[in-house]
Design an enzyme around this catalytic site. Structure first.
Site, PDB file in Angstrom:
ATOM      1  N   LYS A 202      55.316   6.555  44.122  1.00 22.12           N
ATOM      2  CA  LYS A 202      53.887   6.814  43.950  1.00 22.12           C
ATOM      3  C   LYS A 202      53.472   6.280  42.590  1.00 22.12           C
ATOM      4  CE  LYS A 202      50.415  10.436  43.676  1.00 22.12           C
ATOM      5  NZ  LYS A 202      50.108  11.843  43.915  1.00 22.12           N
ATOM      6  N   LYS A 224      48.355  10.044  34.243  1.00 26.99           N
ATOM      7  CA  LYS A 224      49.545  10.508  34.971  1.00 26.99           C
ATOM      8  C   LYS A 224      50.730   9.565  34.787  1.00 26.99           C
ATOM      9  CE  LYS A 224      46.928  13.309  38.283  1.00 26.99           C
ATOM     10  NZ  LYS A 224      46.859  13.841  39.676  1.00 26.99           N
ATOM     11  N   GLU A 240      63.836   5.335  42.862  1.00 23.06           N
ATOM     12  CA  GLU A 240      63.189   6.599  43.235  1.00 23.06           C
ATOM     13  C   GLU A 240      63.518   6.975  44.686  1.00 23.06           C
ATOM     14  OE1 GLU A 240      61.668   8.861  41.673  1.00 23.06           O
ATOM     15  OE2 GLU A 240      60.845   8.026  39.823  1.00 23.06           O
ATOM     16  N   LYS A 255      52.891   4.578  47.865  1.00 20.62           N
ATOM     17  CA  LYS A 255      51.469   4.896  47.692  1.00 20.62           C
ATOM     18  C   LYS A 255      50.956   4.302  46.396  1.00 20.62           C
ATOM     19  CE  LYS A 255      48.610   8.882  46.858  1.00 20.62           C
ATOM     20  NZ  LYS A 255      48.592  10.269  46.545  1.00 20.62           N
ATOM     21  N   SER A 281      42.387   6.733  48.945  1.00 14.63           N
ATOM     22  CA  SER A 281      40.926   6.878  48.907  1.00 14.63           C
ATOM     23  C   SER A 281      40.213   5.623  48.415  1.00 14.63           C
ATOM     24  CB  SER A 281      40.558   8.078  48.037  1.00 14.63           C
ATOM     25  OG  SER A 281      41.104   7.943  46.739  1.00 14.63           O
ATOM     26  N   TYR A 320      42.536   7.583  56.071  1.00 18.29           N
ATOM     27  CA  TYR A 320      41.290   8.313  56.339  1.00 18.29           C
ATOM     28  C   TYR A 320      40.568   7.736  57.555  1.00 18.29           C
ATOM     29  CZ  TYR A 320      42.355  10.135  51.738  1.00 18.29           C
ATOM     30  OH  TYR A 320      43.009  10.726  50.686  1.00 18.29           O
TER      31      TYR A 320
END
Ligand code: PBG
Length: 331
Positions: A202, A224, A240, A255, A281, A320
């Protein structure tokens, strides 16, 4: 055509494209609602609250959430991922609301499983919706994100979700060691059947902007980058993924999806586990905005974007557009 002007070609790949029937028969990649996880936002109020930067998406009240699940389910979507918008009054620095057994997410899980027992409910494990600091982990006064202390809370959150009936637990926080710790906590609590879908690769992406608007969960300070991956890195994704695999992940995720197709392919080639990819998004917002202006043909670009993600190697796509695509394909 005269003989003189004919190329002498041993191979003419166009023959395999000459009719819809042939094209359909030789297509290498398929996209359908069976591949989708449909992310939905839920809040504790009574209203449908539109999300400005994600046209067509809403913060749903519980009743509206069920209505949306029903529509998606009717067109073949079988996985729902839940994301809560939590009242500010319930947020604190350690995210205690994240493991409240009568909190919003446990209630939403219960309501969905009651009405649609065959719908697989995926729950997000991370503190950001519950944190007064807007970070996925616990923040110290000098702005550091605590790893091991956070993992302890994530384990409580995961067990709380499994107890409420979640089928797939999806840690998205990117703390080190959380998959192993969550697996152990779930097993110790008797939830050996609960799956773990690890957000393994991510990235610290600006494409999450609209999502953070949707949940009002943007970091209050800092970014982040000390836990999410650097967009410049691909090899690190393998590291990871293999750690999460060793720690007991059932599925892994990349992602965002569209801007990271190379990473999806790399991960696909380096793990035996099913690979998921999240069309986030910002990817949704871009496609919607250009389509609304008439600059792109929405249906065509949405299908192409999803085909590309599947072609890159994703078994499962979080999108979505899940219900919309289901309606198109069933219509
Ligand atoms: C939070 C979380 C985020 C998304 C899914 N879970 C935001 C973030 O990491 O800041 C983003 C999804 C999207 O943009 O659609 N842990």
């Amino acid at each position: 055509m005269s003989k003189a002007s004919r190329l002498e070609l041993a191979e003419r790949p166009r023959r395999n494209r000459k009719s819809a029937a042939i094209r359909d028969a030789v297509r290498e990649t398929r996209v359908g609602p069976e591949h989708f996880i449909y992310p939905l936002f839920v809040h504790a109020g009574d209203d449908e609250i539109p999300i400005a930067s994600m046209p067509g998406c809403f913060r749903h009240p519980l009743a509206g959430l069920l209505a949306e699940v029903e529509k998606a389910h009717a067109v073949g979507v079988r996985f729902i991922a839940l994301f809560p918008a939590i009242d500010d009054a319930l947020k604190d620095s350690t995210g205690t609301e994240s493991y409240n057994p009568s909190g919003l997410i446990p209630r939403a899980i219960g309501a969905i499983k009651d009405r649609f027992p065959d719908v697989m409910v995926v729950t997000d494990v991370a503190l950001d919706p519950y944190s007064s600091d807007g970070h996925d982990g616990i923040v110290t006064p000098d702005g550091r994100i605590l790893n091991d202390e956070t993992v302890e809370v994530l384990c409580k959150q995961a067990v709380c979700q499994a107890k409420a009936g979640a089928d797939i637990i999806a840690p998205s926080d990117m703390m080190d060691g959380r998959v192993g710790a969550i697996r152990e906590a779930l097993d110790d609590a008797g939830h050996t059947e609960a799956s773990i879908l690890a957000y393994s690769a991510k990235y610290a992406s600006a494409f999450y902007g609209p999502f953070r608007d949707a949940l009002d969960s943007a970091p209050k300070s800092g970014d982040k980058k000390t836990y999410q991956m650097d967009p410049g890195n691909a090899r690190e994704a393998i590291r990871e993924v293999s750690l999460d695999e060793d720690e007991g992940a059932d599925m892994v995720m990349v992602k965002p999806a569209g801007p990271y197709l190379d990473v999806i392919r790399l991960v696909r080639d380096n793990t035996e586990l099913p690979v998921a990819a999240y069309q986030v998004s910002g990817e949704y917002a871009m496609l919607k905005a250009a389509s609304e202006r008439g600059w792109l043909d929405e249906r065509k670009v949405v299908m192409e974007s999803l085909e590309a993600i599947r072609r890159a190697g994703a078994d499962i796509v979080l999108t979505y557009f899940a219900r919309q695509v289901g309606e198109w394909l069933n219509g």
